[in-house]
Design an enzyme around this catalytic site. Structure first.
Site, mmCIF file in Angstrom:
data_model
loop_
_atom_site.group_PDB
_atom_site.id
_atom_site.type_symbol
_atom_site.label_atom_id
_atom_site.label_comp_id
_atom_site.label_asym_id
_atom_site.label_seq_id
_atom_site.Cartn_x
_atom_site.Cartn_y
_atom_site.Cartn_z
ATOM 1 N N LEU A 191 0.863 -1.180 0.000
ATOM 2 C CA LEU A 191 0.000 0.000 0.000
ATOM 3 C C LEU A 191 0.898 1.228 0.000
ATOM 4 O O LEU A 191 2.000 1.198 0.573
ATOM 5 C CB LEU A 191 -0.894 0.030 1.255
ATOM 6 N N ASP A 192 0.423 2.312 -0.609
ATOM 7 C CA ASP A 192 1.170 3.566 -0.556
ATOM 8 C C ASP A 192 1.380 3.974 0.899
ATOM 9 O O ASP A 192 0.569 3.652 1.785
ATOM 10 C CB ASP A 192 0.415 4.679 -1.285
ATOM 11 N N ARG A 193 2.438 4.728 1.139
ATOM 12 C CA ARG A 193 2.802 5.128 2.498
ATOM 13 C C ARG A 193 1.636 5.783 3.243
ATOM 14 O O ARG A 193 1.384 5.496 4.413
ATOM 15 C CB ARG A 193 3.996 6.087 2.441
#
Length: 272
Positions: free
Chosen positions: A84-86
């Site tokens: 997942l994106d940060r």
């Protein structure tokens, strides 16, 4: 309340990612607090926003590093199956064994995972309120930063990308939408929603609103709400993560109804 635990101070990060990472007691407790489902084959975690899944230039422990807190004695750490994106929160899957990692990796490549996200977009509901976005994407680098751009199907760097969306609640200037990616391109949901004029709030990279309801948006308002995946021991599992408090606070401020969703679904490995 489903307030996520405060992330503890980080111990120094070693350079070699394949060697065990020494974690503080606080980091071990923090990592264990993220687990929302476990069995002999997998751990499923509720990743908080602000924690990188893997890699990156920030000299701090990533989720991949923190997974050493869940490793069995003298065994490798669990393996991330996807990322997942940060600044995206929510459900993320790991495999506890090499056979499970192989099985789940093939299932992911075979598009047997079903992911559902929740996002706050502006300004108001998409038009139409639900549908499919079928727009190829290409990667573009600007300095040290990577971006994804919608492009023509015939572009030499085009990658097929499809997303489905549905409006769950809408008010003046913002809406809560459910998003389901059919493909897994980098930043896909963020770019697709921006392409129809409804960028995700807090997404400064792709034009998202940074203020809502008279208050700053604390981060990208994107949450991986549920994941359905084939289990290595048979059948399917559906694991859900509750809407985090920062996102719920924005929805309350906007007067948008939060969908009535169950919390994480814990099922035994032999459940069908």
């Amino acid at each position: 309340m489903n307030r996520p635990p405060r992330r503890p101070p980080l111990a120094p990060k070693p350079k070699a990612s394949d060697t065990p990472v020494v974690l503080t007691e606080a980091e071990v407790a923090f990592t264990r607090s993220l687990v929302i489902h476990e069995d002999d084959s997998v751990f499923v975690l509720n990743k908080p926003a602000g924690l990188s899944s893997q890699g990156g230039r920030i000299q701090a422990h990533t989720l991949d590093d923190l997974l050493w807190a869940l490793a069995r004695r003298d065994r490798p750490r669990p393996r991330l199956i996807h990322r997942l994106d940060r600044d995206t929160s929510g459900v993320i899957l790991t495999a506890r064994t090499k056979p499970a990692a192989t099985f789940l990796g093939k299932a992911l490549m075979g598009k047997r995972f079903r992911k559902t996200y929740l996002a706050i977009v502006t300004p108001g509901a998409p038009d139409p309120r639900g549908g499919q976005i079928d727009a190829p994407l290409r990667r573009e680098s600007i300095g040290r930063e990577a971006y994804m751009r919608v492009c023509e199907e015939g572009h030499p760097d085009a990658e097929t990308a499809r997303s489905r969306y549905k409006t769950l609640a809408a008010g003046e200037g913002a809406a809560l939408v459910e998003l389901s990616p059919d493909t897994g391109r980098m930043h896909q949901l963020r770019v697709h929603m921006a392409s129809i004029g409804r960028p995700i709030a807090g997404d400064s990279r792709y034009g998202g609103a940074l203020m809502l309801g008279g208050a700053p948006v604390p981060r990208l308002m994107l949450h991986a709400a549920s994941l359905v995946f084939p289990h290595p021991e048979g059948g399917e599992r559906r694991i859900s993560a509750p809407i985090p408090d920062d996102m719920r606070a924005i929805l309350d401020k906007l007067g948008l109804a939060v969908p009535d969703r169950q919390g994480p679904e814990r099922q035994r490995p032999d459940a069908r």
